[in-house]
Design an enzyme around this catalytic site. Structure first.
Site: not given
Length: 473
Positions: A103, A189, A142-144, A320-321, A326
């Site tokens: 609403t 598997t 209506s909102t509905n 990577s830092s 990497k």
């Protein structure tokens, strides 16, 4: 009396409230903004635009039928067109997470449209005697019935886009199936060495799963085409003339270009949200496949020295830092992250749909926010996965063959000829020594080179039948 020039005073059945003088929203949106100060994230604009489409259709029908003056109808239509172009987005201020079955969102839209029209005809914003948010903009609605209809309108284009992205992903996987149709690699598997497969076959299996997702999502649109507009508050259609009820669905179908149809039992669409659960379930199924495929890619890319390293995924950014050089499988990771979010959103949709009571579901805003988010992020994730991961993926054919020949699994191909126990001992020897099975077979004189070449040929060990024998035998 209002002495603050920055605000205007509006009234409702609860009393008065101050509204910023420049705001096109009104008192209902202000109350909702304050009552639902939850996330700081406003309603998804797709549902706003879908509601606006409903308002435009209703104004055209009501104007045509003489229920509102033609100039009022024209003003509402013009305001709707401006909103649909994105000119007034900042005036939709209600939080995405809200009570009231939508609403507040509906009223926010009604107020913005009304105030735009009021201003165009020379009035001051908030002077609802000129154009009223409910009596004019929301007439016969209506909102509905507006909100569930708008939910469908907002989702259908996204479903189409997502289906198209899955189609592109399917094609990319099929291209990899053709490209690596002759590359033999070790099947696995339960993460343990298993029978050999062609690398192309694994891409083919992925493509089949994606094809199912594509088709299911394409067909899901059919579930969303039936709208309850005209049912008003509880689906009975009270306060909506029959002429309006029959005309509004046709008008909306023309405006949206979607195959919308009027429900023959609007009460169903007003209170029951299972259709959205079904759509969400299909999104979850697609997310599960995306999570599985992206996970396989990450696993086969792992390394390059400490993992399988059979796939080489495109390097997209420094990973990577602290570790120079990497590169991480970030596109596969983001695809997996999005898949997890879609799966979690499905839980929210399920709970919200199940929590509806009697003639309405108060949690429709949660359903639509969750589904729109899932559709939006899944569409982008599939596109990125296709363009920045699958297309550039390389299978290291030499490494795949090396892994296979040193595994001992090729011994399964000689079980029919030498028996299970002998084959098991050969597999153990090959794995322990790291030598190819064919060398051990020759060394022990168990088979001739011609027999070995016939039985262990890649095409023989990757299709139905007994390797080395005619398929008719």
């Amino acid at each position: 009396m209002n002495d603050d020039p920055l605000f205007r005073i509006e009234s409702d059945s609860l009393g008065n409230a101050a509204v910023p003088v420049e705001a096109y929203y009104g008192i209902h949106a202000v109350r909702a903004r304050d009552n639902f100060a939850v996330s700081g994230r406003t309603v998804n604009l797709r549902i706003i635009r879908a509601i606006v489409m409903v308002k435009k259709a209703a104004a055209k029908v009501n104007g045509r039928h003489g229920d509102i003056p033609e100039q009022v109808a024209a003003g509402i239509v013009s305001a709707c067109d401006e909103i649909l172009l994105g000119q007034w987005d900042k005036h939709f201020i209600v939080d995405a997470y809200q009570g009231g079955a939508g609403t507040s969102t509906n009223m926010n839209v009604n107020e913005v449209i009304a105030n735009l029209v009021i201003e165009r005809i020379g009035g001051s914003k908030g002077d609802y005697q000129l154009i009223h948010p409910i009596d004019h903009v929301n007439l016969h609605q209506s909102t509905n019935d507006v909100y569930p209809t708008a939910m469908r309108i907002a989702m259908i284009p996204l479903l189409r886009s997502l289906s198209e992205e899955f189609a592109s992903l399917q094609e990319a996987l099929q291209e990899k199936e053709r490209e690596y149709a002759d590359v033999l690699r070790l099947g696995r598997t339960q993460l343990m060495d298993a029978l050999p497969i062609m690398a192309g076959q694994s891409f083919g299996a992925h493509a089949k799963a994606v094809a199912r997702d594509r088709w299911r999502l394409y067909k899901a649109e059919e579930r969303l085409r039936e709208i309850n507009l005209g049912g008003t508050a509880v689906g009975t259609g009270m306060n909506a003339p029959l002429a309006y009820i029959y005309a509004i669905a046709e008008e909306l179908r023309e405006l949206t270009g979607m195959g919308l149809c009027r429900s023959d039992f609007p009460m169903d669409g007003t209170q029951n949200m299972d259709v959205f659960v079904e759509v969400s379930g299909l999104l979850k199924a697609a997310a599960v496949n995306l999570l599985k495929i992206s996970g396989d890619f990450r696993l086969l890319n792992a390394g390059p020295s400490g993992g399988m390293a059979e796939y080489i995924l495109p390097p997209m950014q420094v990973g990577s830092s602290i570790l120079p050089g990497k590169m991480n499988p970030v596109i596969a990771e983001v695809a997996g992250s999005v898949a997890m979010k879609v799966i979690s959103n499905d839980t929210a949709v399920t709970l919200a749909a199940a929590s509806g009571q009697l003639e309405l579901n108060a949690f429709a805003p949660l359903i639509v926010e969750s589904l729109l988010e899932s559709l939006e992020i899944l569409t982008q994730a599939v596109r990125l996965f296709h363009e920045r991961c699958v297309q550039g993926l390389i299978v290291d054919a030499a490494h795949c063959l090396e892994q296979l020949e040193c595994s001992g699994v090729m011994a399964a191909a000689v079980v029919t000829y030498l028996g299970y126990e002998t084959a098991a001992e050969l597999a153990k020897s090959a794995a322990a020594s790291g030598r190819p099975l064919k060398d051990i077979l020759l060394e022990r004189g168990l088979m001739t080179k011609k027999q070995i070449d016939a039985i262990l040929h890649p095409l023989e060990v990757t299709k139905p039948g007994i390797p080395g024998r005619s398929r008719d035998e």
